[in-house]
Design an enzyme around this catalytic site. Structure first.
Site: not given
Ligand code: NAP
Length: 322
Positions: A140, A143-144
């Site tokens: 992701c 997300c990261d």
């Protein structure tokens, strides 16, 4: 057997937000938070994420597992009861519904299915080790990708679909360079996404690595690169990378209701009356990624969990069940 008013299956942001709302509505929800169905653990995909920087309310960011503990604590505070087991069967044809896990069988008037989706992994030997330890492999980018360790670095994205291009495009904001590693020499992504991709290639921000599959990810504690195999020539080579984002699709965890609840061709639950969370089965509601292939964000899953709990509450009231 007592009949539960509402059973929630899943404990990611969708399931736990549904639990918070249902509990505050005095529906005494029972939440099967799962154990390891779909490769997930209680708390869902965010348990595999490090810093969450895009969930409103946390200006300094928050670790994914810490956030999910807070969700769970909030649901428990208002009276949600939890079963830490995977549901193995739902009888959605008879009423009330019957839900069975390894050691529990319960009946419920309403069910909220929030079992999420699992990112597909390549299945190469060291991939999950460096993903689970925060060593630079992720499924992701949103997300990261913004983590400091990726700033200015060479990053790789695996896949050739819309998700891969979207993730790779996002990463160009932070990376030194983004390599798109695809097993063919043609993208599956839509025309608009392809245009975006080739523009970034022309600008030198992105570089395609065609006809290549990842044989393994390299590095002990932190990713140092990937070993590639050229699908046309069979030649192997190493590409140095600091981060690798796997974007080869997700699989919705809808297997419990396949054949009963209407799903699309990829298995995502269809919601026939958007924005409502109702499915084709009266009394069965869906929230979060199991019914969303498009946004797949913690905050959208949480929002849909709220909607499912409100829909369930109104449905129970209309049926005279509360
Ligand atoms: P997808 O369209 O199924 O693409 C998956 C990609 O991963 C394909 O290029 C595929 O290669 C590759 N792949 C699959 N398994 C692989 C493996 N084991 N090893 C290496 N490569 C592998 O999935 P997606 O990109 O996640 O998109 C899912 C759906 O969401 C699509 O309908 C998409 O249009 C939609 N979506 C839309 C947007 C948007 O419009 N903004 C953004 C994201 C997703 P092949 O091409 O060789 O099969």
């Amino acid at each position: 057997m007592d009949v539960e008013q509402v059973v929630i299956i899943g404990s990611g942001p969708g399931g736990l937000t549904a639990a918070i709302y249902a509990a505050r509505a005095a529906l005494k929800p029972l939440c099967f938070e799962g154990f390891n169905a779909g490769g997930l653990i209680p708390g869902g995909q965010l348990m595999f994420t490090t810093e969450v920087e895009n969930f409103p309310g946390f200006p300094e960011g928050i670790l994914g597992p810490k956030m999910m503990k807070a969700f769970r604590d909030q649901a428990a505070r208002f009276g949600t009861r939890f079963v830490r087991e995977d549901v193995i069967e739902i009888d959605a044809k008879s009423r009330p519904f019957t839900i069975r896990s390894e050691s529990h069988t319960v009946q419920a008037h309403a069910v909220i299915l929030a079992t999420g989706a699992s990112a597909n992994w390549m299945g190469v030997p060291n991939e999950r080790r460096l993903a689970d330890s925060g060593g630079g492999v992720s499924a992701c980018a949103v997300c990261d990708g913004a983590l400091p360790m990726f700033r200015g670095q060479a990053l790789g994205v695996v896949g050739g679909g819309d998700s891969a291009i979207e993730e790779a495009t996002y990463l160009t904001k932070f990376a030194g360079k983004v390599y798109l590693i695809h097993r063919r020499d043609q993208l599956r992504a839509s025309k608009a996404m392809q245009d975006r991709f080739f523009k970034l290639v022309a600008e030198g921000k992105m570089e395609p690595v065609w006809n290549s599959v990842v044989l393994d990810v390299l590095g002990e504690k932190a990713l140092t690169g990937v070993r590639l195999k050229n699908t046309a020539t069979g030649a192997e080579s190493d590409l140095p990378l600091r981060g690798l984002f796997v974007a080869i699709g997700h699989t919705p965890n809808s297997h419990l209701v396949r054949g009963v609840v209407d799903c699309d061709e990829k298995g995502y639950i269809r919601l026939p009356h958007p924005p409502h969370s109702t499915t084709n089965i009266d009394g069965l509601f869906a929230a979060g990624d199991v019914a969303d292939h498009h946004y797949r964000q913690a905050v959208t899953a949480a929002g849909s969990g709220c909607m499912a709990a409100l829909d369930a509450e109104r449905w129970l009231a209309a049926k005279g069940l509360i």
